[in-house]
Design a protein around this motif. Structure first.
Motif, PDB file in Angstrom:
ATOM      1  N   SER A   1       6.629   0.445  -6.916  1.00 46.44           N
ATOM      2  CA  SER A   1       6.281   0.985  -5.600  1.00 46.44           C
ATOM      3  C   SER A   1       4.811   1.372  -5.495  1.00 46.44           C
ATOM      4  N   MET A   2       4.082   1.219  -6.586  1.00 46.46           N
ATOM      5  CA  MET A   2       2.665   1.551  -6.558  1.00 46.46           C
ATOM      6  C   MET A   2       1.878   0.597  -5.659  1.00 46.46           C
ATOM      7  N   PHE A   3       2.463  -0.568  -5.351  1.00 36.58           N
ATOM      8  CA  PHE A   3       1.733  -1.580  -4.588  1.00 36.58           C
ATOM      9  C   PHE A   3       2.624  -2.160  -3.485  1.00 36.58           C
ATOM     10  N   GLN A   4       1.974  -2.734  -2.498  1.00 39.55           N
ATOM     11  CA  GLN A   4       2.669  -3.436  -1.426  1.00 39.55           C
ATOM     12  C   GLN A   4       1.824  -4.637  -1.035  1.00 39.55           C
ATOM     13  N   ILE A   5       2.419  -5.560  -0.289  1.00 39.87           N
ATOM     14  CA  ILE A   5       1.694  -6.751   0.132  1.00 39.87           C
ATOM     15  C   ILE A   5       1.903  -6.966   1.616  1.00 39.87           C
ATOM     16  N   ASP A   6       0.836  -7.331   2.307  1.00 38.32           N
ATOM     17  CA  ASP A   6       0.936  -7.644   3.726  1.00 38.32           C
ATOM     18  C   ASP A   6       1.700  -8.956   3.860  1.00 38.32           C
ATOM     19  N   PRO A   7       2.833  -8.974   4.559  1.00 41.93           N
ATOM     20  CA  PRO A   7       3.673 -10.186   4.605  1.00 41.93           C
ATOM     21  C   PRO A   7       3.009 -11.368   5.286  1.00 41.93           C
ATOM     22  N   LEU A   8       1.995 -11.117   6.100  1.00 42.48           N
ATOM     23  CA  LEU A   8       1.343 -12.206   6.833  1.00 42.48           C
ATOM     24  C   LEU A   8       0.045 -12.661   6.169  1.00 42.48           C
TER      25      LEU A   8
ATOM     26  N   VAL B   1      -2.757  -0.838  -2.504  1.00 44.37           N
ATOM     27  CA  VAL B   1      -2.150   0.319  -3.147  1.00 44.37           C
ATOM     28  C   VAL B   1      -1.079   0.850  -2.209  1.00 44.37           C
ATOM     29  N   GLY B   2       0.113   1.115  -2.731  1.00 46.34           N
ATOM     30  CA  GLY B   2       1.248   1.481  -1.894  1.00 46.34           C
ATOM     31  C   GLY B   2       1.128   2.834  -1.236  1.00 46.34           C
TER      32      GLY B   2
ATOM     33  N   LEU C   1      -2.210   6.271  -8.905  1.00 54.35           N
ATOM     34  CA  LEU C   1      -2.445   5.411 -10.067  1.00 54.35           C
ATOM     35  C   LEU C   1      -3.150   6.232 -11.143  1.00 54.35           C
ATOM     36  N   ASP C   2      -2.583   6.258 -12.327  1.00 56.06           N
ATOM     37  CA  ASP C   2      -3.107   7.084 -13.414  1.00 56.06           C
ATOM     38  C   ASP C   2      -3.259   6.204 -14.644  1.00 56.06           C
ATOM     39  N   PHE C   3      -4.484   5.920 -15.021  1.00 53.92           N
ATOM     40  CA  PHE C   3      -4.755   5.066 -16.169  1.00 53.92           C
ATOM     41  C   PHE C   3      -4.097   5.592 -17.437  1.00 53.92           C
ATOM     42  N   GLU C   4      -4.115   6.922 -17.603  1.00 55.37           N
ATOM     43  CA  GLU C   4      -3.577   7.505 -18.830  1.00 55.37           C
ATOM     44  C   GLU C   4      -2.055   7.365 -18.910  1.00 55.37           C
TER      45      GLU C   4
ATOM     46  N   ARG D   1       3.535 -14.517 -11.115  1.00 57.46           N
ATOM     47  CA  ARG D   1       3.286 -13.186 -11.679  1.00 57.46           C
ATOM     48  C   ARG D   1       1.813 -12.836 -11.551  1.00 57.46           C
ATOM     49  N   ILE D   2       1.545 -11.667 -11.005  1.00 53.10           N
ATOM     50  CA  ILE D   2       0.187 -11.177 -10.809  1.00 53.10           C
ATOM     51  C   ILE D   2      -0.013  -9.930 -11.668  1.00 53.10           C
ATOM     52  N   SER D   3      -1.038  -9.953 -12.497  1.00 52.40           N
ATOM     53  CA  SER D   3      -1.347  -8.812 -13.353  1.00 52.40           C
ATOM     54  C   SER D   3      -2.416  -7.941 -12.693  1.00 52.40           C
ATOM     55  N   ILE D   4      -2.138  -6.638 -12.619  1.00 50.39           N
ATOM     56  CA  ILE D   4      -3.098  -5.679 -12.049  1.00 50.39           C
ATOM     57  C   ILE D   4      -3.489  -4.684 -13.135  1.00 50.39           C
ATOM     58  N   LYS D   5      -4.776  -4.605 -13.410  1.00 49.72           N
ATOM     59  CA  LYS D   5      -5.304  -3.697 -14.425  1.00 49.72           C
ATOM     60  C   LYS D   5      -5.860  -2.444 -13.743  1.00 49.72           C
ATOM     61  N   ILE D   6      -5.505  -1.288 -14.278  1.00 48.24           N
ATOM     62  CA  ILE D   6      -6.001  -0.024 -13.741  1.00 48.24           C
ATOM     63  C   ILE D   6      -7.273   0.354 -14.498  1.00 48.24           C
ATOM     64  N   LEU D   7      -8.341   0.643 -13.742  1.00 47.18           N
ATOM     65  CA  LEU D   7      -9.626   1.005 -14.342  1.00 47.18           C
ATOM     66  C   LEU D   7      -9.712   2.515 -14.527  1.00 47.18           C
ATOM     67  N   ASP D   8     -10.178   2.928 -15.694  1.00 48.54           N
ATOM     68  CA  ASP D   8     -10.256   4.348 -16.028  1.00 48.54           C
ATOM     69  C   ASP D   8     -11.442   5.001 -15.320  1.00 48.54           C
ATOM     70  N   VAL D   9     -11.224   6.222 -14.877  1.00 45.97           N
ATOM     71  CA  VAL D   9     -12.271   7.025 -14.232  1.00 45.97           C
ATOM     72  C   VAL D   9     -12.520   8.262 -15.101  1.00 45.97           C
ATOM     73  N   ASN D  10     -13.805   8.632 -15.260  1.00 44.54           N
ATOM     74  CA  ASN D  10     -14.141   9.849 -16.013  1.00 44.54           C
ATOM     75  C   ASN D  10     -13.820  11.050 -15.134  1.00 44.54           C
ATOM     76  N   GLU D  11     -12.785  11.797 -15.549  1.00 49.22           N
ATOM     77  CA  GLU D  11     -12.299  12.909 -14.730  1.00 49.22           C
ATOM     78  C   GLU D  11     -12.704  14.253 -15.341  1.00 49.22           C
ATOM     79  N   PRO D  12     -12.895  15.300 -14.518  1.00 49.34           N
ATOM     80  CA  PRO D  12     -13.266  16.624 -15.035  1.00 49.34           C
ATOM     81  C   PRO D  12     -12.106  17.243 -15.808  1.00 49.34           C
ATOM     82  N   PRO D  13     -12.406  18.122 -16.741  1.00 46.05           N
ATOM     83  CA  PRO D  13     -11.342  18.798 -17.496  1.00 46.05           C
ATOM     84  C   PRO D  13     -10.396  19.555 -16.564  1.00 46.05           C
ATOM     85  N   VAL D  14      -9.169  19.651 -16.998  1.00 44.97           N
ATOM     86  CA  VAL D  14      -8.147  20.383 -16.242  1.00 44.97           C
ATOM     87  C   VAL D  14      -7.878  21.710 -16.956  1.00 44.97           C
ATOM     88  N   VAL D  15      -8.087  22.844 -16.210  1.00 45.03           N
ATOM     89  CA  VAL D  15      -7.875  24.178 -16.780  1.00 45.03           C
ATOM     90  C   VAL D  15      -6.449  24.602 -16.502  1.00 45.03           C
TER      91      VAL D  15
END
Length: 266
Positions: free
Chosen positions: A174-181, A187-188, A194-197, A225-239
């Motif tokens: 369910s993370m993705f959808q496609i326009d039928p036309l 992105v769904g 979407l979480d790379f980790e 079959r379509i492969s989708i790769k998630i790109l990592d983002v540098n995120e701030p620390p979580v307190v």
């Protein structure tokens, strides 16, 4: 077939079966699209027309394809033999060959006829052929917002001129959808993010069909079959949540104040 007399013994004669004949292609079948049984004269689709699926809906350039060739013209040669019922016979088996053998050494030279036959290819509803460029892996940043486009638009061709509709077969993704036309992968809207980790790639099974609904009994479709790769983002620390700390008045230097602050960085 040629009519002949066959001697069953040196005394009496009986009507013999006709000579066996053989069939061969002599022109028009250079690519072996068809096979001709030399004994029965039955024509079959040959090894040269064997479909070779390419994984994107195509069956290979060698397959019989109405859009490429609508008719084949084949020349057939039909020759008699010195056989009856599949069994070789002596020159004395037939009255005419026996007479000639008596005149001297007889070697059978087949008598042949030639004729042309036409094979017409019947058009059928073909499956869409997905463009190979659409099969390349796609990339999207983690934390992308719903409706974010994921790579180029899916493309396919239909030899019959039908419009192409698109679906994602594995609905659990369910993370993705496609326009039928348009065939655009997005992105769904029901995506929880979407979480790379948590998951760094997804495989979508995308359907290209030549009807508006998958339940149409006349639909011809292709699944890729379509492969989708998630790109990592540098995120701030979580307190992590920190309880209220207490310390006595007049506490000396170096006194610990509550529990340590805890934070994580993915």
């Amino acid at each position: 077939r040629r009519s002949a007399w066959c001697l069953s013994s040196s005394v009496s004669a009986m009507k013999c079966s006709h000579q066996d004949i053989e069939f061969t292609f002599t022109a028009g079948n250079s690519e072996n699209k068809f096979f001709l049984d030399k004994h029965s004269g039955t024509v079959f689709v040959g090894q040269g027309a064997k479909p070779i699926p390419d994984g994107v809906g195509g069956l290979g350039t060698n397959v019989l394809n109405f859009e490429n060739v609508q008719q084949y013209d084949l020349e057939v040669q039909i020759c008699d033999t010195m056989r009856v019922g599949g069994v070789n016979v002596q020159t004395a088996a037939f009255q005419w060959s026996r007479d000639r053998a008596n005149e001297g050494l007889y070697t059978h030279e087949p008598l042949c006829s030639r004729s042309w036959m036409k094979i017409n290819i019947i058009d059928t509803n073909d499956s869409p052929v997905v463009d190979i460029y659409s099969m390349r892996p796609r990339f999207v940043w983690e934390n992308s917002m719903p409706k974010t486009s994921v790579g180029h638009v899916m493309k396919a061709e239909d030899e019959d001129g039908d419009s192409i509709s698109w679906w994602i077969q594995n609905a659990e993704v369910s993370m993705f959808q496609i326009d039928p036309l348009s065939g655009e992968i997005l992105v769904g809207t029901n995506s929880s993010g979407l979480d790379f980790e948590k998951q760094s790639s997804y495989d979508l099974f995308v359907v290209a069909g030549d009807r508006e609904t998958l339940t149409d009994e006349n639909i011809r479709s292709t699944v890729v079959r379509i492969s989708i790769k998630i790109l990592d983002v540098n995120e701030p620390p979580v307190v992590l949540p920190w309880a209220q700390a207490k310390v006595q008045e007049n506490a000396g230097r170096g006194t610990v104040v509550g529990d340590p602050i805890v934070a994580t960085d993915e």
